[in-house]
Design a protein around this motif. Structure first.
Motif, PDB file in Angstrom:
ATOM      1  N   LEU A  93       0.832  -1.206   0.000  1.00 27.06           N
ATOM      2  CA  LEU A  93       0.000   0.000   0.000  1.00 27.06           C
ATOM      3  C   LEU A  93       0.868   1.259   0.000  1.00 27.06           C
ATOM      4  CD1 LEU A  93      -2.838   1.236   0.218  1.00 27.06           C
ATOM      5  CD2 LEU A  93      -2.628   1.051   2.711  1.00 27.06           C
ATOM      6  N   TYR A  94       1.981   1.227   0.735  1.00 22.91           N
ATOM      7  CA  TYR A  94       2.898   2.364   0.784  1.00 22.91           C
ATOM      8  C   TYR A  94       3.516   2.621  -0.592  1.00 22.91           C
ATOM      9  CZ  TYR A  94       6.421   5.394   2.955  1.00 22.91           C
ATOM     10  OH  TYR A  94       7.203   6.462   3.312  1.00 22.91           O
ATOM     11  N   LEU A  95       3.889   1.544  -1.291  1.00 22.95           N
ATOM     12  CA  LEU A  95       4.446   1.692  -2.636  1.00 22.95           C
ATOM     13  C   LEU A  95       3.423   2.269  -3.610  1.00 22.95           C
ATOM     14  CD1 LEU A  95       6.447  -1.652  -2.962  1.00 22.95           C
ATOM     15  CD2 LEU A  95       7.382   0.623  -2.564  1.00 22.95           C
ATOM     16  N   LEU A  96       2.188   1.798  -3.528  1.00 19.28           N
ATOM     17  CA  LEU A  96       1.151   2.312  -4.430  1.00 19.28           C
ATOM     18  C   LEU A  96       0.881   3.791  -4.177  1.00 19.28           C
ATOM     19  CD1 LEU A  96      -1.371  -0.699  -4.358  1.00 19.28           C
ATOM     20  CD2 LEU A  96       0.267  -0.100  -6.156  1.00 19.28           C
ATOM     21  N   CYS A  97       0.817   4.183  -2.918  1.00 15.26           N
ATOM     22  CA  CYS A  97       0.596   5.601  -2.595  1.00 15.26           C
ATOM     23  C   CYS A  97       1.778   6.456  -3.049  1.00 15.26           C
ATOM     24  CB  CYS A  97       0.371   5.760  -1.088  1.00 15.26           C
ATOM     25  SG  CYS A  97      -1.152   5.012  -0.480  1.00 15.26           S
ATOM     26  N   GLY A  98       3.009   5.965  -2.835  1.00 17.65           N
ATOM     27  CA  GLY A  98       4.175   6.712  -3.278  1.00 17.65           C
ATOM     28  C   GLY A  98       4.236   6.851  -4.782  1.00 17.65           C
ATOM     29  N   ALA A  99       3.879   5.787  -5.500  1.00 18.12           N
ATOM     30  CA  ALA A  99       3.873   5.860  -6.961  1.00 18.12           C
ATOM     31  C   ALA A  99       2.844   6.869  -7.455  1.00 18.12           C
ATOM     32  CB  ALA A  99       3.583   4.478  -7.542  1.00 18.12           C
ATOM     33  N   ALA A 100       1.678   6.901  -6.815  1.00 16.16           N
ATOM     34  CA  ALA A 100       0.653   7.862  -7.224  1.00 16.16           C
ATOM     35  C   ALA A 100       1.103   9.301  -6.982  1.00 16.16           C
ATOM     36  CB  ALA A 100      -0.646   7.575  -6.470  1.00 16.16           C
ATOM     37  N   VAL A 101       1.738   9.546  -5.849  1.00 17.68           N
ATOM     38  CA  VAL A 101       2.178  10.913  -5.523  1.00 17.68           C
ATOM     39  C   VAL A 101       3.281  11.365  -6.472  1.00 17.68           C
ATOM     40  CG1 VAL A 101       3.296  12.322  -3.763  1.00 17.68           C
ATOM     41  CG2 VAL A 101       1.446  10.769  -3.124  1.00 17.68           C
ATOM     42  N   PHE A 102       4.307  10.521  -6.674  1.00 18.83           N
ATOM     43  CA  PHE A 102       5.412  10.913  -7.549  1.00 18.83           C
ATOM     44  C   PHE A 102       4.960  11.038  -9.003  1.00 18.83           C
ATOM     45  CE2 PHE A 102       8.186   9.383  -4.065  1.00 18.83           C
ATOM     46  CZ  PHE A 102       8.996  10.498  -3.962  1.00 18.83           C
ATOM     47  N   SER A 103       4.037  10.196  -9.423  1.00 22.62           N
ATOM     48  CA  SER A 103       3.531  10.319 -10.781  1.00 22.62           C
ATOM     49  C   SER A 103       2.799  11.640 -10.972  1.00 22.62           C
ATOM     50  CB  SER A 103       2.607   9.144 -11.095  1.00 22.62           C
ATOM     51  OG  SER A 103       2.063   9.257 -12.389  1.00 22.62           O
TER      52      SER A 103
END
Length: 417
Positions: free
Chosen positions: A30-40
């Motif tokens: 979940l942390y990776l998915l949230c980080g990917a969404a923010v950086f994208s």
């Protein structure tokens, strides 16, 4: 009414360690998915603008100098090959002289790996595999030993502060008069502080302040010498000290500095101190994350399910864990019961956020040593350990020593299942 597969019983099928592992894996995903969404969302518009600007400049340059697109692309590929070898438009220091190679191996063994210098020969790549294998392992061992000594030093300092605070409270109580009836002296102080351990949260706070102090001082040096902004310097410090090592910003790459020897020494010391502080901080934060996971599991899985579940299902406390209202009678004191109580105290201290001393760790393993001695004696005398009313003669209980103990444990596990 029988249980129909509620969520808490699903978690209860796992023991606490496996449930914690599963919960951590889910949280990391979940942390990776949230980080990917923010950086994208933050970086993708800038990437599109840079790509459009580059295409415009590419077309303008090819038309201005009457070059075909294919010729210009081939020339840029040649420059990319030179860039990998360390050739830049601006003059930079040699990459593979002795000082450059020393900087490279330092980034290898520290696992930073900036990527601005990489081996290109077959011999260099093969040597890097074996060199990095031993060097990274030795450096991680150094960081672990550094963390042990740092926590020991912090424990001594915090204990001294705690003793000073207790002395002040003993001399000046709330009424402002000396309490003559209270027991004081070195004996009372030693008894009250015998099992004292520093809180992990205090250690985390001190390490965080130390990492911030080192990063701020290093950023001031980098912004002055490298002509970076202070925020870019802070960004470089975190990337370097945490051994992420993107390589987009690398210190000490100019050919000449005004005070080159002093700057090289300062750069080495700041990176060494920063890596040690951040590595220690990461280890302490991992302990806090483990405590948060324990709290989440106890919140998700209540002590008693509302349905009628099978006995033993549920995430109860770990063996020898200490609950808030849990007492342990101490009849028939022996090495096993004493070790169990020591282990309970150690687990309770671990759950409360305190560090564990080597004395507590050895005391908690007394019971394991006693069981091993008992099993060795029974096996040597030809009397295998009974479980219930029937013995386990299934081929696992043969032999003497540590291997026999392990086989007996395997047999118990296979029969229980």
């Amino acid at each position: 009414m029988a249980c129909r597969g509620c969520c808490c019983c699903g978690f209860g099928l796992l023991n606490e360690d496996n449930a914690r592992f599963l919960m951590l894996a889910l949280l990391i995903i979940l942390y990776l998915l949230c980080g990917a969404a923010v950086f994208s969302a933050l970086e993708q518009p800038k990437e599109k603008q840079a790509k459009e600007r580059w295409m415009h400049r590419f077309e303008h340059f090819s038309q201005k100098h009457n070059l075909s697109r294919k010729e210009l692309e081939n020339f840029l590929r040649f420059y990319e090959e030179a860039n990998v070898a360390g050739i830049r438009v601006d003059a930079t220091r040699p990459r593979w002289d002795f000082t450059g190679a020393l900087y490279f191996v330092a980034t290898v063994v520290s696992t930073i790996g900036f990527g601005m210098t990489t081996p290109t020969t077959m011999g260099g790549k093969i040597f890097l595999i074996f060199y990095g294998l031993i060097g990274c392992a030795a450096t991680i061992l150094f960081f672990n030993l550094f963390l042990e000594r740092l926590i020991t030093l912090l424990a001594v300092v915090l204990k001294s502060c705690y003793e000073h605070q207790r002395r002040r409270k003993a001399i000046l109580p709330h009424g402002g008069q000396h309490s003559h009836g209270a027991t004081s002296g070195p004996e009372a102080q030693g008894d009250s502080l015998a099992g004292w351990k520093p809180s992990v949260y205090y250690v985390m706070l001190i390490l965080c302040l130390a990492a911030v102090l080192v990063s701020c001082c290093a950023s001031a040096m980098y912004s002055a010498v490298e002509d970076w902004s202070y925020f870019d310097s802070l960004y470089f410090c975190f990337v370097a000290f945490s051994t992420i090592g993107f390589g987009d910003m690398v210190s000490g790459q100019r050919q000449v500095y005004e005070y080159q020897a002093a700057y090289c020494l300062g750069n080495f010391l700041f990176i060494l101190a920063g890596v040690c502080c951040i590595y220690s901080l990461f280890n302490v934060i991992s302990i806090v994350i483990k405590q948060v996971l324990n709290w989440i599991l106890r919140w998700l899985v209540p002590p008693r399910c509302g349905h009628t579940c099978h006995p033993g299902v549920g995430l109860g406390p770990r063996r020898n864990a200490v609950g808030p209202h849990r007492t342990y009678p101490r009849h028939n004191i022996s090495i096993e019961t004493d070790a169990v109580n020591d282990s309970e105290e150690m687990d309770g201290r671990r759950m409360s956020g305190e560090m564990i001393s080597m004395r507590d760790f050895l005391a908690a393993n007394k019971v394991n040593l006693a069981i091993m001695q008992k099993q060795l004696s029974e096996t040597a005398n030809g009397h295998p350990r009974q479980s219930g009313s029937c013995s386990r003669h299934n081929g696992f209980s043969e032999g003497v020593g540590a291997l026999a103990i392990m086989n007996n444990r395997l047999a118990e596990t296979s029969v229980d299942r």
